[in-house]
Enzyme design. Structure first.
Site, PDB file in Angstrom:
ATOM      1  CG  HIS A 214       6.430   7.731  -3.769  1.00 51.65           C
ATOM      2  ND1 HIS A 214       6.478   8.707  -2.688  1.00 51.65           N
ATOM      3  CD2 HIS A 214       5.206   7.594  -4.290  1.00 51.65           C
ATOM      4  CE1 HIS A 214       5.258   8.921  -2.565  1.00 51.65           C
ATOM      5  NE2 HIS A 214       4.465   8.411  -3.369  1.00 51.65           N
TER       6      HIS A 214
HETATM    7  C1  UD1 Z   1       1.002   4.470  -5.037  1.00 53.51           C
HETATM    8  C2  UD1 Z   1       0.021   5.579  -5.201  1.00 53.51           C
HETATM    9  C3  UD1 Z   1       0.473   7.020  -4.958  1.00 53.51           C
HETATM   10  C4  UD1 Z   1       1.093   6.826  -3.546  1.00 53.51           C
HETATM   11  C5  UD1 Z   1       1.966   5.895  -3.148  1.00 53.51           C
HETATM   12  C6  UD1 Z   1       2.438   5.638  -1.730  1.00 53.51           C
HETATM   13  C7  UD1 Z   1      -1.304   5.252  -7.331  1.00 53.51           C
HETATM   14  C8  UD1 Z   1      -1.464   5.519  -8.777  1.00 53.51           C
HETATM   15  N1  UD1 Z   1      -0.164   5.594  -6.640  1.00 53.51           N
HETATM   16  O1  UD1 Z   1       2.207   4.855  -5.717  1.00 53.51           O
HETATM   17  O2  UD1 Z   1      -0.349   7.914  -5.122  1.00 53.51           O
HETATM   18  O3  UD1 Z   1       1.699   8.322  -3.271  1.00 53.51           O
HETATM   19  O4  UD1 Z   1       1.405   4.782  -3.590  1.00 53.51           O
HETATM   20  O5  UD1 Z   1       3.254   5.105  -1.395  1.00 53.51           O
HETATM   21  O6  UD1 Z   1      -2.088   4.381  -6.632  1.00 53.51           O
HETATM   22  N2  UD1 Z   1       6.387  -2.030  -5.460  1.00 53.51           N
HETATM   23  C9  UD1 Z   1       7.026  -3.225  -4.765  1.00 53.51           C
HETATM   24  N3  UD1 Z   1       6.539  -3.435  -3.671  1.00 53.51           N
HETATM   25  C10 UD1 Z   1       5.490  -2.900  -3.080  1.00 53.51           C
HETATM   26  C11 UD1 Z   1       4.754  -2.132  -3.751  1.00 53.51           C
HETATM   27  C12 UD1 Z   1       5.305  -1.546  -4.991  1.00 53.51           C
HETATM   28  O7  UD1 Z   1       7.927  -3.663  -5.225  1.00 53.51           O
HETATM   29  O8  UD1 Z   1       5.189  -3.306  -2.002  1.00 53.51           O
HETATM   30  C13 UD1 Z   1       6.938  -1.557  -6.664  1.00 53.51           C
HETATM   31  C14 UD1 Z   1       6.614  -2.181  -7.689  1.00 53.51           C
HETATM   32  O9  UD1 Z   1       7.433  -2.456  -8.654  1.00 53.51           O
HETATM   33  C15 UD1 Z   1       5.452  -1.421  -8.246  1.00 53.51           C
HETATM   34  C16 UD1 Z   1       6.032  -0.085  -8.056  1.00 53.51           C
HETATM   35  O10 UD1 Z   1       6.488  -0.259  -6.791  1.00 53.51           O
HETATM   36  O11 UD1 Z   1       5.183  -1.565  -9.864  1.00 53.51           O
HETATM   37  C17 UD1 Z   1       4.564   1.213  -7.924  1.00 53.51           C
HETATM   38  O12 UD1 Z   1       3.739   0.696  -6.877  1.00 53.51           O
HETATM   39  P1  UD1 Z   1       2.353   1.351  -7.092  1.00 53.51           P
HETATM   40  O13 UD1 Z   1       1.433   0.728  -5.973  1.00 53.51           O
HETATM   41  O14 UD1 Z   1       1.598   0.824  -8.484  1.00 53.51           O
HETATM   42  O15 UD1 Z   1       2.576   2.789  -7.079  1.00 53.51           O
HETATM   43  P2  UD1 Z   1       3.295   3.562  -6.101  1.00 53.51           P
HETATM   44  O16 UD1 Z   1       4.428   4.516  -6.664  1.00 53.51           O
HETATM   45  O17 UD1 Z   1       3.533   2.786  -4.846  1.00 53.51           O
HETATM   46  N1  UDP Z   2       6.445   6.813   5.374  1.00 56.56           N
HETATM   47  C1  UDP Z   2       6.887   5.595   6.256  1.00 56.56           C
HETATM   48  N2  UDP Z   2       8.421   5.069   5.872  1.00 56.56           N
HETATM   49  C2  UDP Z   2       8.911   5.477   4.945  1.00 56.56           C
HETATM   50  C3  UDP Z   2       8.351   6.723   4.184  1.00 56.56           C
HETATM   51  C4  UDP Z   2       7.236   7.109   4.360  1.00 56.56           C
HETATM   52  O1  UDP Z   2       6.338   5.559   7.233  1.00 56.56           O
HETATM   53  O2  UDP Z   2       9.916   5.005   4.451  1.00 56.56           O
HETATM   54  C5  UDP Z   2       5.310   7.409   5.802  1.00 56.56           C
HETATM   55  C6  UDP Z   2       5.229   8.936   5.827  1.00 56.56           C
HETATM   56  O3  UDP Z   2       5.601   8.996   7.222  1.00 56.56           O
HETATM   57  C7  UDP Z   2       3.954   9.187   5.775  1.00 56.56           C
HETATM   58  C8  UDP Z   2       3.633   8.335   4.496  1.00 56.56           C
HETATM   59  O4  UDP Z   2       4.422   7.245   4.598  1.00 56.56           O
HETATM   60  O5  UDP Z   2       3.141   9.090   6.684  1.00 56.56           O
HETATM   61  C9  UDP Z   2       3.627   9.009   3.226  1.00 56.56           C
HETATM   62  O6  UDP Z   2       3.378   7.772   2.049  1.00 56.56           O
HETATM   63  P1  UDP Z   2       3.979   7.936   0.698  1.00 56.56           P
HETATM   64  O7  UDP Z   2       4.850   9.214   0.841  1.00 56.56           O
HETATM   65  O8  UDP Z   2       4.417   6.701   0.253  1.00 56.56           O
HETATM   66  O9  UDP Z   2       2.580   8.372  -0.014  1.00 56.56           O
HETATM   67  P2  UDP Z   2       1.994   9.901  -0.402  1.00 56.56           P
HETATM   68  O10 UDP Z   2       1.621  10.525   0.935  1.00 56.56           O
HETATM   69  O11 UDP Z   2       2.902  10.517  -1.294  1.00 56.56           O
HETATM   70  O12 UDP Z   2       0.823   9.572  -1.144  1.00 56.56           O
END
Ligand code: UD1
Ligand code: UDP
Length: 366
Positions: A214
């Site tokens: 992601h």
């Molecule tokens: C965010 C964090 C990242 C973290 C990740 C955990 C920032 C800059 N990034 O990244 O550090 O590792 O969360 O998972 O804060 N979307 C949906 N549904 C949701 C959430 C997101 O469809 O419930 C889609 C939307 O299109 C959105 C995209 O995912 O634009 C990205 O979501 P966003 O929260 O901006 O960043 P993450 O990639 O999730």
């Molecule tokens: N995780 C989860 N379900 C999923 C993918 C990840 O519960 O389908 C959990 C994972 O075990 C970990 C956390 O989400 O505890 C990590 O989140 P993510 O990878 O989204 O963010 P990051 O740690 O890179 O910020």
């Protein structure tokens, strides 16, 4: 003491659970969900599974560009801080929700307590690196998961208010792994997922790769995403991929083969722990999952050039790969010598929540 905690993204729900339980025994916590993540399986599922109290406020900011999203959070958090007047604001990790919470509080002179302080990838192009560096520099208490994090802060001249509490995600793993195994052992994990993807039935214990992708640096570059999926397609075992919505939205544009890749919706934490413990190897660009793989003694290949969690690289439990299919495949096929080595306890003793509590409430008297 009245603490206002800001969370908003999946890993923050998981990190918040152990501390909330400890803190609420004697103090008042106001829980604020920014709404950064909002799909049921990116948000609600974690509250239900981990028994996290319902947020007192959900700011409903949703998705957007960094500036717009962070700006919407800032405005709404400031209003809330003025209304609630807490003794401190607690933020976790390095997301836009983290930075917004820290900045809103700092501007109006409310102390900021940062859990997971001091992590560095030294890649300032990462939004997470920007968020964590800025947050650390305006925090009153810097609650570090590792010695490396303490040292990183020292190099930036930050020594006051710094505590090595151990890693709160280690607490979460220890508190939930037994429940996870009870719920999903003996094929229950396959039964749970079968409706989603019929190919699930072909998976066998310890004979699949568990992957998550992601990070912006991978998803926002179609060439990199194509290299990643080409590698997954050619691996010697099936790849189970609970797919982040960000990546799902980009995948359709790629026009790639996915016959070796079993794509499912993101799963809950308890199932994720089971899958991690039960996989042959984890392939990921996630921060949290790299560590969970390490804690659960599953080898990991991290699809990034740097990691903040350098401890996991020791003895080859985790290796970094550049984003080329050949390199990813080579790392995934490496001999798993790491399993011969014991793991030193570099992430604390599994009671980080208690030490964070003591730093916040007792001025660090552990
Ligand atoms: C965010 C964090 C990242 C973290 C990740 C955990 C920032 C800059 N990034 O990244 O550090 O590792 O969360 O998972 O804060 N979307 C949906 N549904 C949701 C959430 C997101 O469809 O419930 C889609 C939307 O299109 C959105 C995209 O995912 O634009 C990205 O979501 P966003 O929260 O901006 O960043 P993450 O990639 O999730
Ligand atoms: N995780 C989860 N379900 C999923 C993918 C990840 O519960 O389908 C959990 C994972 O075990 C970990 C956390 O989400 O505890 C990590 O989140 P993510 O990878 O989204 O963010 P990051 O740690 O890179 O910020």
């Amino acid at each position: 003491m009245k603490l206002l905690t800001i969370i908003g993204a999946r890993p923050q729900f998981i990190k918040a659970a152990p501390f909330s339980t400890v803190f609420r025994q004697q103090h008042k916590e106001i829980l604020v969900h920014t709404g950064q993540h909002y799909d049921t399986n990116m948000s609600d599922i974690f509250f239900a599974e981990l028994g996290i109290p319902k947020p007192d406020y959900n700011l409903g900011v949703g998705s957007g560009m960094h500036g717009a999203q962070t700006g919407r959070m800032l405005e709404k958090i400031e209003e809330l801080l003025l209304k609630e007047n807490p003794d401190g604001v607690l933020v976790y990790g390095d997301t836009n929700s983290t930075l917004a919470g820290a900045l809103a509080a700092s501007k109006i002179h409310i102390p900021v307590f940062h859990v997971e302080a001091g992590l560095r990838s030294y890649n300032m192009r990462m939004p997470e690196e920007q968020n964590r560096v800025l947050t650390d520099h305006i925090s009153t208490l810097l609650l570090c998961p590792t010695k490396t994090a303490v040292e990183n802060l020292r190099k930036e001249g930050i020594t006051k208010g710094v505590y090595n509490t151990g890693d709160i995600m280690y607490d979460a793993v220890l508190q939930n792994i037994t429940i996870s195994k009870q719920r999903y052992a003996s094929g229950a994990w396959l039964a749970e997922l079968r409706n989603e993807n019929p190919y699930i039935s072909s998976l066998k214990d310890k004979n699949f790769y568990l992957a998550t992708i992601h990070r912006a640096e991978n998803t926002d570059n179609p060439n990199k995403l194509r290299e990643i999926f080409n590698a997954f397609e050619k691996l010697d075992k099936p790849v189970l991929l609970p797919l982040h919505p960000r990546t799902r939205k980009l995948l359709d544009e790629l026009d790639i083969l996915i016959s070796n890749i079993i794509i499912i919706q993101p799963v809950g934490y308890l199932l994720m722990l089971y899958l991690t413990a039960n996989a042959y190897m984890v392939l990921t660009d996630s921060g949290g999952l790299q560590k969970e793989a390490y804690f659960l003694k599953t080898p990991c290949t991290t699809l990034r050039d740097q990691t903040e969690w350098v401890e996991t690289l020791e003895n080859g439990w985790n290796v970094l790969t550049p984003i080329y299919a050949d390199s990813i495949i080579k790392c995934a096929n490496r001999p798993l010598d790491c399993q011969k080595y014991p793991q030193p306890s570099l992430f604390g003793d599994g009671h980080a929540a208690k030490y964070i509590y003591q730093a916040i409430v007792n001025g660090g008297k552990f």
